[in-house]
Scaffold this motif. Structure first.
Motif, PDB file in Angstrom:
ATOM      1  N   ILE A 166       0.887  -1.228   0.005  1.00  0.00           N
ATOM      2  CA  ILE A 166      -0.002  -0.149   0.046  1.00  0.00           C
ATOM      3  C   ILE A 166       0.869   1.232  -0.060  1.00  0.00           C
ATOM      4  CG2 ILE A 166      -2.056  -0.870   1.039  1.00  0.00           C
ATOM      5  CD1 ILE A 166      -1.061   0.042   3.650  1.00  0.00           C
ATOM      6  N   THR A 167       2.146   1.342   0.239  1.00  0.00           N
ATOM      7  CA  THR A 167       2.810   2.337   0.365  1.00  0.00           C
ATOM      8  C   THR A 167       3.515   2.708  -1.190  1.00  0.00           C
ATOM      9  OG1 THR A 167       4.851   1.014   1.027  1.00  0.00           O
ATOM     10  CG2 THR A 167       3.571   2.078   2.899  1.00  0.00           C
ATOM     11  N   VAL A 168       3.680   1.719  -1.844  1.00  0.00           N
ATOM     12  CA  VAL A 168       4.478   1.805  -3.181  1.00  0.00           C
ATOM     13  C   VAL A 168       3.403   2.252  -3.997  1.00  0.00           C
ATOM     14  CG1 VAL A 168       6.505   0.442  -2.549  1.00  0.00           C
ATOM     15  CG2 VAL A 168       4.501  -0.529  -3.800  1.00  0.00           C
ATOM     16  N   LEU A 169       2.240   2.046  -4.130  1.00  0.00           N
ATOM     17  CA  LEU A 169       1.183   2.336  -4.995  1.00  0.00           C
ATOM     18  C   LEU A 169       0.490   3.669  -4.864  1.00  0.00           C
ATOM     19  CD1 LEU A 169      -0.643  -1.247  -5.421  1.00  0.00           C
ATOM     20  CD2 LEU A 169       1.452  -0.309  -6.729  1.00  0.00           C
ATOM     21  N   SER A 170      -0.047   4.042  -6.086  1.00  0.00           N
ATOM     22  CA  SER A 170      -0.603   5.629  -5.922  1.00  0.00           C
ATOM     23  C   SER A 170      -2.232   5.342  -5.721  1.00  0.00           C
ATOM     24  CB  SER A 170      -0.566   6.173  -7.530  1.00  0.00           C
ATOM     25  OG  SER A 170      -1.152   5.516  -8.371  1.00  0.00           O
ATOM     26  N   PRO A 171      -2.898   6.338  -5.199  1.00  0.00           N
ATOM     27  CA  PRO A 171      -4.513   5.951  -4.820  1.00  0.00           C
ATOM     28  C   PRO A 171      -5.039   5.450  -6.150  1.00  0.00           C
ATOM     29  CG  PRO A 171      -3.717   8.218  -4.084  1.00  0.00           C
ATOM     30  CD  PRO A 171      -2.503   7.698  -4.912  1.00  0.00           C
ATOM     31  N   GLU A 172      -4.975   5.894  -7.220  1.00  0.00           N
ATOM     32  CA  GLU A 172      -5.355   5.169  -8.424  1.00  0.00           C
ATOM     33  C   GLU A 172      -4.877   4.036  -8.744  1.00  0.00           C
ATOM     34  OE1 GLU A 172      -3.572   8.117  -8.461  1.00  0.00           O
ATOM     35  OE2 GLU A 172      -5.208   9.636  -8.741  1.00  0.00           O
ATOM     36  N   GLU A 173      -3.743   3.458  -8.478  1.00  0.00           N
ATOM     37  CA  GLU A 173      -3.223   1.909  -8.566  1.00  0.00           C
ATOM     38  C   GLU A 173      -3.900   1.328  -7.653  1.00  0.00           C
ATOM     39  OE1 GLU A 173       1.163   2.501 -10.508  1.00  0.00           O
ATOM     40  OE2 GLU A 173       0.676   2.852  -8.216  1.00  0.00           O
ATOM     41  N   LEU A 174      -4.209   1.802  -6.323  1.00  0.00           N
ATOM     42  CA  LEU A 174      -4.696   0.940  -5.160  1.00  0.00           C
ATOM     43  C   LEU A 174      -6.322   0.801  -5.472  1.00  0.00           C
ATOM     44  CD1 LEU A 174      -3.175   2.483  -1.783  1.00  0.00           C
ATOM     45  CD2 LEU A 174      -3.359  -0.001  -2.548  1.00  0.00           C
ATOM     46  N   GLN A 175      -6.933   1.779  -6.089  1.00  0.00           N
ATOM     47  CA  GLN A 175      -8.346   1.670  -6.535  1.00  0.00           C
ATOM     48  C   GLN A 175      -8.550   0.623  -7.475  1.00  0.00           C
ATOM     49  OE1 GLN A 175     -11.267   3.753  -5.296  1.00  0.00           O
ATOM     50  NE2 GLN A 175     -11.937   1.670  -5.851  1.00  0.00           N
ATOM     51  N   ASP A 176      -7.502   0.495  -8.558  1.00  0.00           N
ATOM     52  CA  ASP A 176      -7.829  -0.482  -9.416  1.00  0.00           C
ATOM     53  C   ASP A 176      -7.283  -1.817  -8.777  1.00  0.00           C
ATOM     54  OD1 ASP A 176      -8.198   1.173 -11.328  1.00  0.00           O
ATOM     55  OD2 ASP A 176      -6.262   1.538 -12.100  1.00  0.00           O
ATOM     56  N   LEU A 177      -6.346  -2.031  -7.906  1.00  0.00           N
ATOM     57  CA  LEU A 177      -6.088  -3.184  -7.276  1.00  0.00           C
ATOM     58  C   LEU A 177      -7.189  -3.677  -6.421  1.00  0.00           C
ATOM     59  CD1 LEU A 177      -4.092  -5.555  -6.162  1.00  0.00           C
ATOM     60  CD2 LEU A 177      -3.527  -3.863  -4.657  1.00  0.00           C
ATOM     61  N   TYR A 178      -7.980  -2.865  -5.748  1.00  0.00           N
ATOM     62  CA  TYR A 178      -9.026  -2.939  -4.839  1.00  0.00           C
ATOM     63  C   TYR A 178     -10.261  -3.849  -5.833  1.00  0.00           C
ATOM     64  CZ  TYR A 178     -13.460  -2.920  -2.081  1.00  0.00           C
ATOM     65  OH  TYR A 178     -14.478  -2.971  -1.486  1.00  0.00           O
ATOM     66  N   ASP A 179     -10.553  -2.921  -6.808  1.00  0.00           N
ATOM     67  CA  ASP A 179     -11.469  -3.536  -7.804  1.00  0.00           C
ATOM     68  C   ASP A 179     -11.105  -4.839  -8.565  1.00  0.00           C
ATOM     69  OD1 ASP A 179     -12.894  -1.183  -7.676  1.00  0.00           O
ATOM     70  OD2 ASP A 179     -12.230  -0.284  -9.348  1.00  0.00           O
ATOM     71  N   PHE A 180      -9.872  -5.179  -8.676  1.00  0.00           N
ATOM     72  CA  PHE A 180      -9.500  -6.516  -9.140  1.00  0.00           C
ATOM     73  C   PHE A 180      -9.739  -7.434  -8.296  1.00  0.00           C
ATOM     74  CE2 PHE A 180      -6.020  -9.626  -9.634  1.00  0.00           C
ATOM     75  CZ  PHE A 180      -6.386  -9.964 -11.094  1.00  0.00           C
ATOM     76  N   VAL A 181      -9.240  -7.429  -6.912  1.00  0.00           N
ATOM     77  CA  VAL A 181      -9.229  -8.273  -5.926  1.00  0.00           C
ATOM     78  C   VAL A 181     -10.891  -8.379  -5.667  1.00  0.00           C
ATOM     79  CG1 VAL A 181      -8.829  -8.733  -3.504  1.00  0.00           C
ATOM     80  CG2 VAL A 181      -7.125  -7.583  -4.756  1.00  0.00           C
ATOM     81  N   ASP A 182     -11.809  -7.484  -5.594  1.00  0.00           N
ATOM     82  CA  ASP A 182     -13.050  -7.617  -5.483  1.00  0.00           C
ATOM     83  C   ASP A 182     -13.633  -8.517  -6.373  1.00  0.00           C
ATOM     84  OD1 ASP A 182     -15.530  -7.254  -4.180  1.00  0.00           O
ATOM     85  OD2 ASP A 182     -15.841  -5.474  -5.554  1.00  0.00           O
ATOM     86  N   ILE A 183     -13.287  -8.577  -7.623  1.00  0.00           N
ATOM     87  CA  ILE A 183     -13.781  -9.304  -8.791  1.00  0.00           C
ATOM     88  C   ILE A 183     -13.398 -10.786  -8.612  1.00  0.00           C
ATOM     89  CG2 ILE A 183     -13.849  -9.799 -11.335  1.00  0.00           C
ATOM     90  CD1 ILE A 183     -13.404  -6.996 -11.770  1.00  0.00           C
ATOM     91  N   MET A 184     -11.896 -11.054  -8.380  1.00  0.00           N
ATOM     92  CA  MET A 184     -11.287 -12.203  -8.199  1.00  0.00           C
ATOM     93  C   MET A 184     -11.964 -12.917  -7.101  1.00  0.00           C
ATOM     94  SD  MET A 184      -9.826 -12.451 -10.989  1.00  0.00           S
ATOM     95  CE  MET A 184      -8.789 -13.790 -10.907  1.00  0.00           C
ATOM     96  N   ALA A 185     -12.151 -12.093  -5.963  1.00  0.00           N
ATOM     97  CA  ALA A 185     -12.526 -12.788  -4.704  1.00  0.00           C
ATOM     98  C   ALA A 185     -13.925 -13.294  -5.063  1.00  0.00           C
ATOM     99  CB  ALA A 185     -12.536 -11.947  -3.617  1.00  0.00           C
ATOM    100  N   ASN A 186     -14.962 -12.806  -5.669  1.00  0.00           N
ATOM    101  CA  ASN A 186     -16.180 -13.129  -5.906  1.00  0.00           C
ATOM    102  C   ASN A 186     -16.472 -14.044  -6.872  1.00  0.00           C
ATOM    103  OD1 ASN A 186     -18.286 -11.621  -3.985  1.00  0.00           O
ATOM    104  ND2 ASN A 186     -16.610 -10.045  -4.730  1.00  0.00           N
ATOM    105  N   THR A 187     -15.490 -14.356  -7.989  1.00  0.00           N
ATOM    106  CA  THR A 187     -15.609 -15.294  -8.936  1.00  0.00           C
ATOM    107  C   THR A 187     -14.826 -16.397  -9.102  1.00  0.00           C
ATOM    108  OG1 THR A 187     -14.269 -13.592 -10.233  1.00  0.00           O
ATOM    109  CG2 THR A 187     -16.753 -13.160 -10.178  1.00  0.00           C
ATOM    110  N   GLN A 188     -13.763 -16.343  -8.377  1.00  0.00           N
ATOM    111  CA  GLN A 188     -12.759 -17.573  -8.489  1.00  0.00           C
ATOM    112  C   GLN A 188     -12.564 -18.193  -7.275  1.00  0.00           C
ATOM    113  OE1 GLN A 188     -10.931 -17.985 -11.510  1.00  0.00           O
ATOM    114  NE2 GLN A 188     -12.227 -16.399 -12.330  1.00  0.00           N
TER     115      GLN A 188
END
Length: 437
Positions: A166-188
């Motif tokens: 969380i320290t090396v990523l920008s807010p936009e990158e963290l938001q994209d990471l959160y969306d990706f994790v949300d999708i994968m956790a609910n579908t994989q």
């Protein structure tokens, strides 16, 4: 560490969800192989955990826990039974100690002795003070789960919190990471660790609302609760497979009347259980998408290849490691025996032949698309204007039958004759349910 086993609670919750609270207290206790008193204590503990983790639950303490489960499921898209993984399974002293350690290492890197001095000076008076061995055990555990990191250098080693993600990523990158994790956790699969990572990211983003102001773009309704509960054992088994270690467990077949037995430590209160004590070398874990079930395949010292449903495993513990040569030989044997399995069947190969009918002119041929997508190594051998013939060689007919049945009138079994007759009998039985009275 006193990381408790949630075997009893897992079996209780699975039964609760699958039966929708249809059993009374005595029936639940009988199925779980516990007393009414233990059942009531389990209900109380689950209520406390659920109310601590999910603040939106009803405040009515007298409400049946089954109603609480149904309320949360309808009220939220978040899978409620995940609360068991979020529950604190540490003793109070351990929770206090780990909190102090993490807070201290967040500021700067510290040695084990420095952390020991800090704990001894900050722990509440009513709790026992730790020794050096305890602190080093805590650090080893925190390092294993990826919470802290050992700094490079010579002894004495220094440790710091590992929050580089969380320290090396920008807010936009963290938001994209959160969306990706949300999708994968609910579908994989598996899902639980993805949900926990998502929740950690959400807490961090909540501390800076100005940088993460937009609403969540996706909502899910989670199916197959049981697969979340089964993941309590999944990573233990995967670790045993990686380390080539035997595992022992008390197994309850789905055909048994009970699904759990208490682990009595007092010999005066020992009693026979309907479960069987097993010890195997785990080789493979398989997930059945058709029914939402996990399976463990392993090598039994006397009975060869054996298969278990993860929902029936309790009291799991790791044993000795197997020789690498033996493990490779057993793995090769298993892969050969399930090479033609629709899922995990190790029976004799049989050729299944079925005719699939096209949905009709002007309609997208979803039947053929699905057969090509899900038909594994089978092939289409013949095709006409209104149908096509699909063939596949599989071990046994039991596992492929639900897939064939799911096509309804769009599929006709041609061979083998036994499977065709079984399908005819099943459809006649279904038809009888709908006959006019």
């Amino acid at each position: 560490m006193a990381r408790e086993s949630f075997d009893k609670e897992i079996q209780f919750l699975r039964m609760l969800v699958l039966t929708s609270g249809a059993y009374n207290r005595q029936q639940y206790a009988d199925r779980l192989g516990i007393s009414i008193h233990t059942f009531d204590k389990t209900i109380k503990r689950l209520k406390e955990i659920a109310n601590a983790v999910y603040q939106q639950l009803p405040a009515d303490k007298g409400k049946e826990f089954a109603e609480t489960v149904r309320y949360s499921y309808l009220d939220s898209s978040d899978p409620m039974l995940l609360f068991l993984f979020r529950a604190k399974s540490l003793k109070e002293s351990e929770s206090q100690r780990l909190s102090l350690l993490l807070a201290a290492m967040h500021e700067k890197a510290l040695t084990a002795m420095e952390l020991l001095d800090l704990c001894c000076g900050s722990m509440p008076a009513e709790l026992a003070l730790p020794d050096e061995k305890t602190i080093r055990g805590d650090l080893k555990y925190l390092e294993q789960v990826g919470v802290i990191q050992k700094e490079p250098g010579t002894r004495p080693f220094r440790y710091r919190t590992y929050n580089d993600l969380i320290t090396v990523l920008s807010p936009e990158e963290l938001q994209d990471l959160y969306d990706f994790v949300d999708i994968m956790a609910n579908t994989q699969l598996p899902s639980v660790q993805g949900y926990l990572l998502r929740d950690g990211l959400k807490k961090h983003m909540a501390r800076n609302p100005d940088d993460y102001g937009r609403a969540e773009p996706f909502l899910y309704k989670y199916h197959y609760y049981s697969r979340i509960l089964d993941e309590a054992h999944l990573f233990t088994l995967l670790d045993a497979i990686r380390s080539r270690r035997f595992v022992s467990f008390l197994y309850f077949s789905p055909k048994k009347e009970t699904s759990y037995a208490s682990k009595n430590t007092n010999p005066l209160f020992e009693r026979d259980t309907e479960g069987s004590q097993e010890m195997i070398l785990p080789l493979k874990v398989v997930y059945d998408h058709q029914y939402g079930r996990w399976y463990l395949l392993g090598r039994h010292p006397r009975h060869g290849i054996k298969k278990y449903r993860l929902e029936g495993l309790t009291q799991i513990s790791e044993g000795d490691a197997a020789p690498e040569a033996d493990y490779e030989a057993h793995t090769s044997d298993l892969e050969q025996r399930i090479r033609q399995s629709w899922l995990i069947d190790t029976g004799k190969p049989v050729t299944v032949k079925a005719r699939f009918f096209h949905p009709g002119p002007g309609i997208s041929n979803f039947v053929k698309e699905r057969v090509l997508l899900q038909g594994q190594w089978g092939s289409i051998t013949e095709e006409t204007g209104d149908s096509f013939i699909y063939e596949i060689v599989v071990n046994g007919m039991v596992e492929i039958k639900p897939w064939i049945r799911s096509f309804g009138s769009s599929c006709e079994v041609l061979a083998p004759l036994k499977l065709r007759e079984e399908m005819i009998a099943e459809w006649k039985e279904i038809k009888s349910y709908y006959e006019s009275l």
